[in-house]
Design a protein around this motif. Structure first.
Motif, PDB file in Angstrom:
ATOM      1  N   UNK A 188       0.906  -1.031   0.061  1.00 50.01           N
ATOM      2  CA  UNK A 188      -0.021  -0.132  -0.085  1.00 50.01           C
ATOM      3  C   UNK A 188       0.705   1.302   0.140  1.00 50.01           C
ATOM      4  N   UNK A 189       2.088   1.331   0.648  1.00 46.40           N
ATOM      5  CA  UNK A 189       2.863   2.272   0.796  1.00 46.40           C
ATOM      6  C   UNK A 189       3.469   2.416  -0.504  1.00 46.40           C
ATOM      7  N   UNK A 190       4.109   1.298  -1.149  1.00 45.94           N
ATOM      8  CA  UNK A 190       4.846   1.439  -2.695  1.00 45.94           C
ATOM      9  C   UNK A 190       3.836   1.985  -3.751  1.00 45.94           C
ATOM     10  N   UNK A 191       2.443   1.649  -3.380  1.00 50.17           N
ATOM     11  CA  UNK A 191       1.407   2.078  -4.597  1.00 50.17           C
ATOM     12  C   UNK A 191       1.075   3.543  -4.152  1.00 50.17           C
ATOM     13  N   UNK A 192       1.263   4.050  -3.019  1.00 48.43           N
ATOM     14  CA  UNK A 192       0.873   5.446  -2.718  1.00 48.43           C
ATOM     15  C   UNK A 192       2.072   6.041  -3.416  1.00 48.43           C
ATOM     16  N   UNK A 193       3.161   5.913  -3.036  1.00 45.76           N
ATOM     17  CA  UNK A 193       4.505   6.493  -3.754  1.00 45.76           C
ATOM     18  C   UNK A 193       4.532   6.608  -5.028  1.00 45.76           C
ATOM     19  N   UNK A 194       4.068   5.430  -5.762  1.00 44.46           N
ATOM     20  CA  UNK A 194       3.829   5.342  -7.150  1.00 44.46           C
ATOM     21  C   UNK A 194       3.093   6.514  -7.810  1.00 44.46           C
ATOM     22  N   UNK A 195       2.000   6.714  -7.181  1.00 39.32           N
ATOM     23  CA  UNK A 195       0.810   7.504  -7.597  1.00 39.32           C
ATOM     24  C   UNK A 195       1.284   8.899  -7.346  1.00 39.32           C
ATOM     25  N   UNK A 196       1.928   9.273  -6.067  1.00 38.04           N
ATOM     26  CA  UNK A 196       2.437  10.599  -5.681  1.00 38.04           C
ATOM     27  C   UNK A 196       3.679  10.686  -6.722  1.00 38.04           C
ATOM     28  N   UNK A 197       4.552  10.072  -6.910  1.00 35.19           N
ATOM     29  CA  UNK A 197       5.778  10.389  -8.246  1.00 35.19           C
ATOM     30  C   UNK A 197       5.127  10.639  -9.639  1.00 35.19           C
ATOM     31  N   UNK A 198       4.176   9.778  -9.893  1.00 39.13           N
ATOM     32  CA  UNK A 198       3.546   9.753 -11.205  1.00 39.13           C
ATOM     33  C   UNK A 198       2.720  11.243 -11.410  1.00 39.13           C
ATOM     34  N   UNK A 199       1.978  11.696 -10.552  1.00 40.11           N
ATOM     35  CA  UNK A 199       1.400  12.986 -10.493  1.00 40.11           C
ATOM     36  C   UNK A 199       2.382  14.116 -10.370  1.00 40.11           C
ATOM     37  N   UNK A 200       3.223  14.153  -9.590  1.00 39.62           N
ATOM     38  CA  UNK A 200       4.105  14.852  -9.592  1.00 39.62           C
ATOM     39  C   UNK A 200       5.208  15.217 -10.570  1.00 39.62           C
ATOM     40  N   UNK A 201       5.483  14.234 -11.389  1.00 36.84           N
ATOM     41  CA  UNK A 201       6.168  14.289 -12.716  1.00 36.84           C
ATOM     42  C   UNK A 201       5.256  15.054 -13.588  1.00 36.84           C
ATOM     43  N   UNK A 202       3.915  14.702 -13.771  1.00 35.92           N
ATOM     44  CA  UNK A 202       2.934  15.324 -14.597  1.00 35.92           C
ATOM     45  C   UNK A 202       2.741  16.509 -14.461  1.00 35.92           C
ATOM     46  N   UNK A 203       2.734  17.099 -13.054  1.00 34.91           N
ATOM     47  CA  UNK A 203       2.495  18.547 -12.947  1.00 34.91           C
ATOM     48  C   UNK A 203       3.551  19.257 -13.094  1.00 34.91           C
ATOM     49  N   UNK A 204       5.007  18.550 -12.955  1.00 33.50           N
ATOM     50  CA  UNK A 204       6.076  19.209 -13.386  1.00 33.50           C
ATOM     51  C   UNK A 204       6.353  19.566 -14.897  1.00 33.50           C
ATOM     52  N   UNK A 205       5.705  18.391 -15.646  1.00 35.50           N
ATOM     53  CA  UNK A 205       5.699  18.487 -16.849  1.00 35.50           C
ATOM     54  C   UNK A 205       4.953  19.711 -17.505  1.00 35.50           C
ATOM     55  N   UNK A 206       3.621  19.929 -16.706  1.00 39.18           N
ATOM     56  CA  UNK A 206       2.654  20.973 -17.174  1.00 39.18           C
ATOM     57  C   UNK A 206       3.221  22.104 -16.856  1.00 39.18           C
ATOM     58  N   UNK A 207       4.099  22.402 -15.961  1.00 40.74           N
ATOM     59  CA  UNK A 207       4.682  23.625 -15.591  1.00 40.74           C
ATOM     60  C   UNK A 207       5.728  23.996 -16.688  1.00 40.74           C
ATOM     61  N   UNK A 208       6.476  23.000 -17.019  1.00 43.69           N
ATOM     62  CA  UNK A 208       7.381  23.097 -18.038  1.00 43.69           C
ATOM     63  C   UNK A 208       6.910  23.754 -19.215  1.00 43.69           C
ATOM     64  N   UNK A 209       5.676  23.100 -19.684  1.00 42.27           N
ATOM     65  CA  UNK A 209       4.940  23.557 -20.758  1.00 42.27           C
ATOM     66  C   UNK A 209       4.604  24.916 -20.775  1.00 42.27           C
ATOM     67  N   UNK A 210       3.910  25.127 -19.633  1.00 49.89           N
ATOM     68  CA  UNK A 210       3.453  26.720 -19.544  1.00 49.89           C
ATOM     69  C   UNK A 210       4.469  27.752 -19.596  1.00 49.89           C
TER      70      UNK A 210
END
Length: 357
Positions: A264-286
């Motif tokens: 459950x903790x590994x799955x939580x970190x996977x989801x956190x890291x994925x959303x973090x990377x997605x928003x960092x990419x959003x910021x890079x585009x903007x």
């Protein structure tokens, strides 16, 4: 002497510097738990008027012998004379005044200048202060997630930082130097990328009227992700539930996930890291930050192993037709936890050397 501060929802770092022209180490640095104080002024009062250090018995005897058995108390320390101060504040700064986002404080630069007799006091958004700080970092204070291939001519930089909240900033190139620009992008609407994240949004909407990226990409956000996984997968071990209840939820979840102790903790970190990377990419585009994206804040150094396993970068570049563009963007993790303080100090130093008004 100049004063610099990094004012966060969890802790406040204050430091004194004797800063000539280049980066120097602080003369004195102290950390305070923000929630223990009613205002920044209360912390400054304590920091700027340190108690007189107690004398040891042999020092008292020596003093009495040399001064004819005098019982006078030792003289208090000399007050610090400050030429300028700068504080990075976790919240929007408007006309040198800020109502903090995660604290019940109002910080007013003019009021602080008057109360503590400081000629110049500048407030910055905390990510703006961090942006100034990254310009002074050494290579050994960064971890590279993606070396990238920036264009020959200078372009913009972007900064994203998850901690107690989520901060974002942009640094644009004005032809001579980078100019940090504050942002409150962390409070923009969360945009899910798949069915699992859509269900996460639905789950959080049952608790909050507005689900921002900060609701997910922060210490409390990691706990919110964990609760979502717990309530959907029903796979929480009792021992971890007890540790989370007794300690710091985000820290316990991160430790269990990084050590591979609970799915459950590994799955939580996977989801956190994925959303973090997605928003960092959003910021890079903007920002079209082709010179790079910096990942800062209190969580990144603690989760560096997770950020390095590819989950973050996979989501960062997953932008359809712009995947190739983002693959060329350098991405670096800021390992220096005092970067915001360093940036505030550099601004205070510039203020202290500026011509008199």
């Amino acid at each position: 002497m100049i004063l610099a501060g990094d004012i966060g929802g969890t802790k406040t770092n204050l430091a004194l510097y004797d800063w000539p022209t280049e980066r120097v180490e602080p003369v004195r640095l102290e950390t305070f738990l923000s929630a223990d104080y009613k205002s920044l002024e209360e912390i400054l009062e304590e920091f700027l008027t340190p108690p007189t250090p107690p004398m040891l018995l042999d020092e008292i005897d020596a003093a009495a012998s040399s001064e004819g058995e005098s019982n006078e108390a030792p003289a208090p320390p000399e007050p610090v004379t400050l030429t300028a101060a700068c504080f990075g504040i976790a919240g929007p700064v408007i006309e040198n005044r800020s109502k903090t986002t995660n604290l019940p404080w109002v910080v007013d630069g003019a009021a602080i200048a008057k109360r503590f007799d400081i000629p110049r006091v500048q407030l910055l958004n905390d990510l703006e202060a961090t942006a100034y700080g990254i310009l002074l970092l050494r290579p050994d204070e960064l971890e590279v997630l993606n070396p990238g291939s920036p264009p020959p001519q200078r372009q913009a930089l972007a900064l994203i930082a998850a901690g107690t909240g989520l901060g974002e900033a942009i640094l644009f190139w004005d032809g001579k130097s980078y100019r940090p620009m504050p942002s409150e992008g962390g409070h923009a609407d969360f945009a899910p990328n798949n069915d699992y994240e859509i269900e996460l949004l639905r789950y959080l909407r049952s608790q909050f009227l507005h689900v921002s990226y900060e609701r997910i990409l922060s210490g409390p956000g990691l706990n919110a992700i964990y609760e979502y996984v717990r309530d959907t997968k029903k796979n929480e071990p009792t021992w971890l539930a007890e540790k989370i209840k007794a300690g710091d939820p985000a820290a316990e979840i991160a430790e269990a996930g990084l050590k591979g102790q609970a799915d459950i903790a590994k799955q939580s970190l996977d989801l956190f890291a994925s959303i973090y990377g997605a928003e960092a990419g959003n910021l890079a585009l903007k920002a079209l930050s082709l010179d790079g994206v910096y990942v800062a804040g209190g969580m990144a150094p603690k989760l560096i192993k997770k950020l390095q396993d590819g989950t973050f970068m996979k989501a960062f570049v997953n932008k359809g037709r712009y995947k190739r563009l983002l693959t060329n963007v350098p991405v670096k993790v800021v390992m220096n936890q005092k970067t915001a303080l360093l940036g505030a100090a550099s601004v205070a130093a510039a203020l202290s050397h500026a011509p008199a008004l």
